[in-house]
Design a protein around this motif. Structure first.
Motif, short mmCIF file in Angstrom:
data_model
loop_
_atom_site.label_atom_id
_atom_site.label_comp_id
_atom_site.label_asym_id
_atom_site.label_seq_id
_atom_site.Cartn_x
_atom_site.Cartn_y
_atom_site.Cartn_z
N THR A 47 0.83 -1.18 0.00
CA THR A 47 0.00 0.00 0.00
C THR A 47 0.87 1.24 0.00
OG1 THR A 47 -0.06 -0.07 2.41
CG2 THR A 47 -1.87 -1.13 1.26
N GLN A 48 0.31 2.37 -0.38
CA GLN A 48 1.06 3.60 -0.35
C GLN A 48 1.37 3.96 1.10
OE1 GLN A 48 -1.34 6.48 -2.34
NE2 GLN A 48 -1.33 5.39 -4.28
N THR A 51 -1.38 4.84 3.60
CA THR A 51 -2.32 3.82 4.03
C THR A 51 -1.59 2.78 4.88
OG1 THR A 51 -3.59 4.12 2.01
CG2 THR A 51 -4.01 2.13 3.27
N GLU A 180 -6.08 5.41 7.22
CA GLU A 180 -5.35 6.54 6.65
C GLU A 180 -5.66 7.80 7.45
OE1 GLU A 180 -4.60 8.75 2.32
OE2 GLU A 180 -5.67 6.84 2.45
N GLU A 299 -6.89 -1.72 -1.86
CA GLU A 299 -6.73 -0.29 -1.58
C GLU A 299 -7.61 0.56 -2.48
OE1 GLU A 299 -3.34 3.19 -1.30
OE2 GLU A 299 -2.72 1.09 -1.35
N ALA A 300 -7.86 0.10 -3.71
CA ALA A 300 -8.76 0.84 -4.59
C ALA A 300 -10.15 0.91 -3.98
CB ALA A 300 -8.81 0.18 -5.97
N LYS A 303 -9.99 3.41 -1.09
CA LYS A 303 -10.05 4.79 -1.57
C LYS A 303 -11.47 5.17 -1.99
CE LYS A 303 -5.63 5.81 -1.25
NZ LYS A 303 -5.13 6.86 -0.31
N GLU A 304 -12.16 4.22 -2.59
CA GLU A 304 -13.53 4.48 -3.02
C GLU A 304 -14.43 4.79 -1.83
OE1 GLU A 304 -16.89 5.04 -5.31
OE2 GLU A 304 -14.78 4.92 -5.93
N GLN A 306 -13.54 6.19 0.82
CA GLN A 306 -13.18 7.50 1.36
C GLN A 306 -13.95 8.64 0.69
OE1 GLN A 306 -8.98 8.21 1.26
NE2 GLN A 306 -8.47 6.27 2.27
N THR A 307 -14.62 8.35 -0.39
CA THR A 307 -15.32 9.43 -1.10
C THR A 307 -16.40 10.06 -0.23
OG1 THR A 307 -16.85 7.85 -2.13
CG2 THR A 307 -14.87 8.43 -3.36
#
Length: 401
Positions: A47-48, A51, A180, A299-300, A303-304, A306-307
């Protein structure tokens, strides 16, 4: 940082305890694909840095390995007629420093692990480790207990009622938490943002607010996935000892580092976002195998989700600078009160002049004509680790028997 382990409770000497095995729930027969049935390394999609991974629940069966039995007693189940149905070992609680703990169980073949390995043995987990680093930490702990590491195993295909599917013989993941950090800019703006967040809706997940508004969650009680946001500063202070407080043998020792960290979190308005991926979600999305987990895909999804936090800038009424009396007048006007009946003529025009720059005219009832107050924008930003932060390497696990 030293970690003190709780005593290990093994099967009583000279006495057989028949334990119900916890095998991987596979059905069908493995088939070697292209006659090349070989072990593969787990994916290294990290992960980045922003994260982190917190909680991990994972297990693996080592058939016929004759591993040490590790438990804290066992549960025995009988049916209504008194017939023995099965025995399940209780997990051993492994105590770490700073009141942290993880849990391990071994029945001689299947090894289970669960806990927040990113926080274990640390005073905090404001910044944590990637999933791959967490697995390395877990394996270090298992090694200290004489247990084998979690591995990918072999890749193959199994015939299921829904057709042939790819499976791995190694470790299986039943829960995984990703997290995150975001900065709202200040403690005041962080609270404003949480109030904004409490009014949002994440898909079909139920929205809830807890505490004094420091926590907002989505999907509490869901069997698939659960997300929440909370203010990290207040959470740290809630568990930290207060300075100059009379100490007893049972009280926490004051830690200036932890209090400095909590104050830093408040100063940047640190908002923490976490998502718990449960077993049902992991299985449905093919992410339950250590050998086949695709962190980029997971992780995608993270992130989704997190919207809900970033789908729009948080516009809040810019009235925080008002004095208490002017703010009270504004609240009365906002509630629809006739301010002309509440104030003297001179006071009315004084408060009207004070509120007009904010787009509010108390000469007109708010329930008659809707004015749009002036707003300021709270935009969440990425968080950089402060220079004073203590971040041990992921390989650092000191064990004290």
């Amino acid at each position: 940082m030293a970690a003190v382990f709780a005593p290990d409770f093994l099967a009583p000497a000279g006495r057989d305890v028949h334990v119900t095995r916890h095998f991987s729930p596979t059905s069908g027969i493995y088939a070697e694909k292209d006659n090349n049935f070989h072990a593969e390394k787990p994916r290294q999609d990290l992960t980045q840095e922003a994260t982190f991974c917190d909680w991990v629940s994972i297990y693996q069966t080592h058939t016929g390995a004759g591993l040490p039995v590790l438990s804290d007693g066992y549960f025995v189940r009988f049916d209504a007629e008194g017939t023995h149905e099965g025995t399940t070992l209780k997990k051993v609680r492994i105590e770490g420093s700073h009141e942290t703990a993880i849990f391990i169980r071994s029945d001689g073949e299947t090894v289970h692990f669960e806990g927040n390995v990113s926080k274990w043995g640390r005073p905090d987990n404001v910044f944590g480790y990637t999933f791959a680093q967490c697995i390395a930490r877990i394996n270090t702990i298992l090694q200290s207990k004489g247990l084998p590491p979690f591995t990918a195993g072999k890749k193959g295909e199994v015939n299921t009622p829904n057709g042939w599917r790819t499976q791995w013989t190694g470790a299986r993941i039943t829960r995984l938490d990703l997290t995150e950090n975001f900065a709202a800019g200040s403690a005041e703006d962080a609270y404003h943002f949480m109030r904004f967040l409490a009014a949002q809706q994440a898909s079909r997940l139920k929205t809830g607010t807890h505490g004094q508004g420091e926590t907002v969650d989505f999907g509490r009680g869901s069997r698939r996935v659960y997300s929440k946001a909370y203010l990290k500063g207040p959470e740290l202070l809630k568990h930290a000892a207060k300075p100059n407080k009379t100490q007893t043998d049972f009280s926490k020792e004051y830690d200036p580092y932890l209090n400095d960290l909590a104050n830093w979190c408040n100063s940047v308005g640190l908002v923490r976002f976490e998502t718990t991926y449960k077993s049902t979600f992991l299985i449905d999305n093919g992410q339950q195998f250590l050998g086949g987990i695709n962190m980029s895909k997971l992780e995608a999804d993270f992130k989704e989700r997190q919207t809900v936090f970033t789908r729009a800038n948080c516009d809040v009424e810019d009235i925080s600078s008002l004095d208490a009396k002017t703010l009270a007048v504004y609240r009365m006007w906002e509630a629809g009160d006739d301010i002309t009946q509440k104030l003297s003529r001179s006071a009315f025009y004084r408060y009207r002049a004070a509120l007009l720059p904010f787009g509010v005219d108390i000469a007109i009832k708010s329930n008659v004509i809707k004015f749009q107050p002036k707003t300021r924008v709270i935009k969440l930003e990425a968080v950089k680790m402060p220079d004073f932060y203590k971040m041990p390497p992921p390989s650092f696990v000191r064990l004290v028997a």
